[in-house]
Structures are given as C-alpha cells and as structure tokens.
Design a protein around this motif. Structure first.
Motif, PDB file in Angstrom:
ATOM      1  N   GLY A  50       0.800  -1.222   0.000  1.00  0.00           N
ATOM      2  CA  GLY A  50       0.000   0.000   0.000  1.00  0.00           C
ATOM      3  C   GLY A  50       0.836   1.276   0.000  1.00  0.00           C
ATOM      4  N   LEU A  51       2.106   1.181   0.341  1.00  0.00           N
ATOM      5  CA  LEU A  51       2.974   2.359   0.384  1.00  0.00           C
ATOM      6  C   LEU A  51       3.788   2.548  -0.893  1.00  0.00           C
ATOM      7  CD1 LEU A  51       4.364   2.033   4.023  1.00  0.00           C
ATOM      8  CD2 LEU A  51       2.529   3.522   3.210  1.00  0.00           C
ATOM      9  N   ARG A  52       3.732   1.579  -1.815  1.00  0.00           N
ATOM     10  CA  ARG A  52       4.540   1.671  -3.029  1.00  0.00           C
ATOM     11  C   ARG A  52       3.717   2.189  -4.212  1.00  0.00           C
ATOM     12  NH1 ARG A  52       2.677  -1.993  -6.350  1.00  0.00           N
ATOM     13  NH2 ARG A  52       2.116  -4.049  -5.613  1.00  0.00           N
ATOM     14  N   GLU A  99       9.220   3.530  -4.201  1.00  0.00           N
ATOM     15  CA  GLU A  99       9.172   3.258  -5.633  1.00  0.00           C
ATOM     16  C   GLU A  99       8.836   1.785  -5.848  1.00  0.00           C
ATOM     17  OE1 GLU A  99      12.172   3.187  -9.477  1.00  0.00           O
ATOM     18  OE2 GLU A  99      12.777   4.225  -7.674  1.00  0.00           O
ATOM     19  N   ASP A 100       9.464   0.935  -5.036  1.00  0.00           N
ATOM     20  CA  ASP A 100       9.266  -0.501  -5.127  1.00  0.00           C
ATOM     21  C   ASP A 100       9.472  -1.082  -3.732  1.00  0.00           C
ATOM     22  OD1 ASP A 100       9.366  -3.238  -5.617  1.00  0.00           O
ATOM     23  OD2 ASP A 100      10.509  -3.021  -7.460  1.00  0.00           O
ATOM     24  N   THR A 136      14.949  -2.419   3.326  1.00  0.00           N
ATOM     25  CA  THR A 136      16.097  -3.195   3.800  1.00  0.00           C
ATOM     26  C   THR A 136      15.970  -3.614   5.261  1.00  0.00           C
ATOM     27  OG1 THR A 136      17.296  -1.169   4.357  1.00  0.00           O
ATOM     28  CG2 THR A 136      17.662  -2.105   2.166  1.00  0.00           C
ATOM     29  N   LYS A 137      15.074  -2.974   6.009  1.00  0.00           N
ATOM     30  CA  LYS A 137      14.936  -3.309   7.430  1.00  0.00           C
ATOM     31  C   LYS A 137      13.543  -2.921   7.905  1.00  0.00           C
ATOM     32  CE  LYS A 137      17.047  -2.398  11.916  1.00  0.00           C
ATOM     33  NZ  LYS A 137      18.093  -1.662  12.630  1.00  0.00           N
ATOM     34  N   LYS A 147      16.718   6.592   2.288  1.00  0.00           N
ATOM     35  CA  LYS A 147      18.065   6.625   1.719  1.00  0.00           C
ATOM     36  C   LYS A 147      17.942   6.727   0.210  1.00  0.00           C
ATOM     37  CE  LYS A 147      20.219   3.631   5.151  1.00  0.00           C
ATOM     38  NZ  LYS A 147      20.951   2.351   5.333  1.00  0.00           N
ATOM     39  N   LYS A 148      18.768   7.550  -0.386  1.00  0.00           N
ATOM     40  CA  LYS A 148      18.755   7.635  -1.847  1.00  0.00           C
ATOM     41  C   LYS A 148      19.555   6.477  -2.418  1.00  0.00           C
ATOM     42  CE  LYS A 148      21.971  11.360  -1.193  1.00  0.00           C
ATOM     43  NZ  LYS A 148      21.623  12.576  -0.570  1.00  0.00           N
ATOM     44  N   THR A 149      19.056   5.917  -3.509  1.00  0.00           N
ATOM     45  CA  THR A 149      19.757   4.822  -4.170  1.00  0.00           C
ATOM     46  C   THR A 149      20.441   5.299  -5.446  1.00  0.00           C
ATOM     47  OG1 THR A 149      17.727   4.169  -5.297  1.00  0.00           O
ATOM     48  CG2 THR A 149      18.250   3.037  -3.239  1.00  0.00           C
TER      49      THR A 149
END
Length: 101
Positions: A29-31, A57-58, A63-64, A90-92
């Motif tokens: 629901g958050l993506r 975005e996806d 990650t945690k 965090k920016k990827t």
C-alpha cells in the motif's frame, strides 16, 4: 513501526493474520501502483492527482523492518489497526531531485 490492534498482546501471529502477511499488505500500500487498476474495482470519476506521491518506488527496496504491537484501547472495528510508522529514507541513485535528502 508500532501497530495498535484490537487483539490483546501476544496474539500477533494467531489472530487476524500473521505478521508477514500484514507487513506485505502494508508495504504494498505504500509503493507506487503497478498499473492504473491495481487495488481498484473500477476507475474513479476524477483522475489521479499530479504529482502522485508514494513512499516507496518498489517494496523490494525495503532493507529493514522493526515491528512492535500493542492493544488498541479505544473502541474500533475488529479489523482496524492504527499504525505509527517511522521511516528513514536513503537515496539509491543521486539526482538533482534528491540531493538534499
């Protein structure tokens, strides 16, 4: 993440669905939706707002996850959950849009 639920403490896995299914539903629901009809039975009369903001975005970028569960002490529907979510972004990929993050 802090979840307040109708069920008493200690029933996170047995009542109302297990924790991994609950988290998957929440993260979905958050993506960003995959297609215009995802999560809808029919298209709304009004178009989606522009810009359309989503936290993820996806959901594969998560990650945690840390979850605590407490009993909701106010009257509510049996399946209602109040969630307090703290997010560290965090920016990827570095771009002009995210340089200040």
């Amino acid at each position: 993440m802090l979840l307040f639920r109708q069920q008493p403490r200690g029933t996170l896995i047995t009542d109302g669905g297990d924790i991994d299914n609950r988290l998957k539903t929440l993260l979905d629901g958050l993506r960003v939706p995959r297609g215009a009809m995802e999560g809808r039975a029919e298209l709304p009369q009004e178009p989606d707002p522009l810009p359309f903001f989503c936290l993820l975005e996806d959901d594969s970028l998560v990650t945690k996850v840390s979850v605590e569960s407490e009993q909701l002490l106010r009257p509510a529907k049996p399946d209602e959950v109040v969630a307090i979510i703290s997010v560290h972004v965090k920016k990827t990929v570095l771009s002009h849009d995210n340089m200040t993050l």
